[in-house]
Design a protein around this motif. Sequence first.
Motif, PDB file in Angstrom:
ATOM      1  N   UNK A 121       0.855  -1.190   0.000  1.00 51.18           N
ATOM      2  CA  UNK A 121       0.000   0.000   0.000  1.00 51.18           C
ATOM      3  C   UNK A 121       0.894   1.244   0.000  1.00 51.18           C
ATOM      4  N   UNK A 122       0.829   2.032  -1.068  1.00 53.98           N
ATOM      5  CA  UNK A 122       1.671   3.220  -1.211  1.00 53.98           C
ATOM      6  C   UNK A 122       0.817   4.457  -0.958  1.00 53.98           C
ATOM      7  N   UNK A 123       0.918   5.001   0.264  1.00 48.34           N
ATOM      8  CA  UNK A 123       0.025   6.080   0.694  1.00 48.34           C
ATOM      9  C   UNK A 123      -1.380   5.773   0.214  1.00 48.34           C
ATOM     10  N   UNK A 124      -1.880   4.617   0.665  1.00 47.08           N
ATOM     11  CA  UNK A 124      -3.086   4.061   0.066  1.00 47.08           C
ATOM     12  C   UNK A 124      -4.159   3.740   1.088  1.00 47.08           C
ATOM     13  N   UNK A 125      -5.371   3.671   0.591  1.00 44.22           N
ATOM     14  CA  UNK A 125      -6.536   3.301   1.387  1.00 44.22           C
ATOM     15  C   UNK A 125      -6.576   1.789   1.597  1.00 44.22           C
ATOM     16  N   UNK A 126      -7.103   1.370   2.749  1.00 47.06           N
ATOM     17  CA  UNK A 126      -7.172  -0.057   3.050  1.00 47.06           C
ATOM     18  C   UNK A 126      -8.444  -0.372   3.841  1.00 47.06           C
ATOM     19  N   UNK A 171       0.081 -11.172   3.373  1.00 46.29           N
ATOM     20  CA  UNK A 171       0.980 -10.249   4.080  1.00 46.29           C
ATOM     21  C   UNK A 171       0.996  -8.894   3.389  1.00 46.29           C
ATOM     22  N   UNK A 172       1.150  -7.829   4.190  1.00 43.11           N
ATOM     23  CA  UNK A 172       1.050  -6.468   3.644  1.00 43.11           C
ATOM     24  C   UNK A 172       2.210  -5.593   4.085  1.00 43.11           C
ATOM     25  N   UNK A 173       2.545  -4.658   3.224  1.00 45.30           N
ATOM     26  CA  UNK A 173       3.558  -3.638   3.474  1.00 45.30           C
ATOM     27  C   UNK A 173       2.939  -2.284   3.144  1.00 45.30           C
ATOM     28  N   UNK A 174       3.450  -1.233   3.767  1.00 44.88           N
ATOM     29  CA  UNK A 174       2.894   0.107   3.516  1.00 44.88           C
ATOM     30  C   UNK A 174       4.011   1.136   3.441  1.00 44.88           C
ATOM     31  N   UNK A 175       3.918   2.003   2.448  1.00 43.70           N
ATOM     32  CA  UNK A 175       4.783   3.181   2.350  1.00 43.70           C
ATOM     33  C   UNK A 175       3.910   4.383   2.688  1.00 43.70           C
ATOM     34  N   UNK A 218       8.437   7.909   4.521  1.00 45.72           N
ATOM     35  CA  UNK A 218       9.346   8.674   3.682  1.00 45.72           C
ATOM     36  C   UNK A 218       8.788  10.079   3.487  1.00 45.72           C
ATOM     37  N   UNK A 219       9.682  11.055   3.499  1.00 51.22           N
ATOM     38  CA  UNK A 219       9.272  12.443   3.291  1.00 51.22           C
ATOM     39  C   UNK A 219       8.913  12.637   1.820  1.00 51.22           C
ATOM     40  N   UNK A 220       7.618  12.792   1.560  1.00 51.89           N
ATOM     41  CA  UNK A 220       7.148  12.924   0.174  1.00 51.89           C
ATOM     42  C   UNK A 220       5.706  13.396   0.164  1.00 51.89           C
ATOM     43  N   UNK A 221       5.283  13.865  -1.003  1.00 51.52           N
ATOM     44  CA  UNK A 221       3.899  14.275  -1.225  1.00 51.52           C
ATOM     45  C   UNK A 221       3.056  13.067  -1.589  1.00 51.52           C
ATOM     46  N   UNK A 250      10.736  -1.119  -1.007  1.00 51.78           N
ATOM     47  CA  UNK A 250       9.696  -1.756  -0.206  1.00 51.78           C
ATOM     48  C   UNK A 250       9.063  -2.918  -0.972  1.00 51.78           C
ATOM     49  N   UNK A 251       8.824  -2.720  -2.261  1.00 54.40           N
ATOM     50  CA  UNK A 251       8.258  -3.785  -3.091  1.00 54.40           C
ATOM     51  C   UNK A 251       9.239  -4.953  -3.183  1.00 54.40           C
ATOM     52  N   UNK A 252      10.517  -4.636  -3.319  1.00 49.72           N
ATOM     53  CA  UNK A 252      11.563  -5.670  -3.370  1.00 49.72           C
ATOM     54  C   UNK A 252      11.579  -6.473  -2.075  1.00 49.72           C
ATOM     55  N   UNK A 253      11.481  -5.793  -0.945  1.00 49.74           N
ATOM     56  CA  UNK A 253      11.442  -6.496   0.343  1.00 49.74           C
ATOM     57  C   UNK A 253      10.209  -7.383   0.437  1.00 49.74           C
ATOM     58  N   UNK A 254       9.075  -6.867  -0.029  1.00 48.28           N
ATOM     59  CA  UNK A 254       7.850  -7.656  -0.001  1.00 48.28           C
ATOM     60  C   UNK A 254       8.005  -8.915  -0.837  1.00 48.28           C
ATOM     61  N   UNK A 255       8.610  -8.781  -1.999  1.00 44.09           N
ATOM     62  CA  UNK A 255       8.810  -9.931  -2.892  1.00 44.09           C
ATOM     63  C   UNK A 255       9.708 -10.978  -2.255  1.00 44.09           C
TER      64      UNK A 255
END
Length: 282
Positions: free
Chosen positions: A138-143, A221-225, A252-255, A269-274
Amino acid sequence: MILPLSAKLPCRPSPPGITHMSTLISAVLAAALAAGFSPSTQAADAAAGDAGRVKNVVLVHGAFADGAGWRPVYNELTALGYRVSIVQNPLTSLADDVRATQRVLDRQDGPTILVGHSWGGTVITEAGVHGKVAGLVYVSALAPDAGETTAQQYEGFAPTPRFVIETGSDGFGFISQTAFKAGFAHDTTDADAAFLRDSQVPINMSAFATKLTQAAWRTKPSWAVIATEDQAFDQAMLIHMAERINARITRVSASHAVFMTQPKVVAHTIDQAAKEAISSTK
């Protein structure tokens, strides 16, 4: 003189060291065979390891954007050897976006990490029950949960006055042109923000009121940025959702345009999830 075939040819003595070497090689081969080793064992083991590795990634964009915004993350992941596919959501309804995602998942040749940004998080929550999905990012995402709507996720959290949505008479919404950079992509260049603004894909606002029937994060399993400068969501809301789904969280500091401005962090993060998804599901 020509000798008959039955005649015995004289035997020449082996050169010094050859007899010893032949004996040594025979002994090594015998030991290897006794241990169950064959010349194809290593190749088979390597193939088995590769078969269990997640090598596919599917990226799902959010509202007001399209899949082109994933290009920086795509570049990072393909450089790492991943096969990356990008969904083009029509943004006409939750059901339509889920079907668009399922079509791409059907084309994958093995375990897949499914990634969603913003509204794309709602989409992957519903579509992620697909059998090829090994993990969710989930990249700054709704869940949302099953039985919940996307709109419900905002209840009880602070408003986001810089993220201004203008809804037309047909029910489709755009982000305000004058507020776009401040609300969506304040850490991009003016040129990139202008392109994102002018290439917006409107979303049918009724999609936010659609109840989900599945919640893939309950079984995957889930990961979130979390973009800490995201103006589309209250930070407390993002953290609440990520913690509720028991995601491994990266800040992470980002918009809201974190997928463009921090592609290395997102890709990592995606690489770690994989790398972790298969062992997490065993």
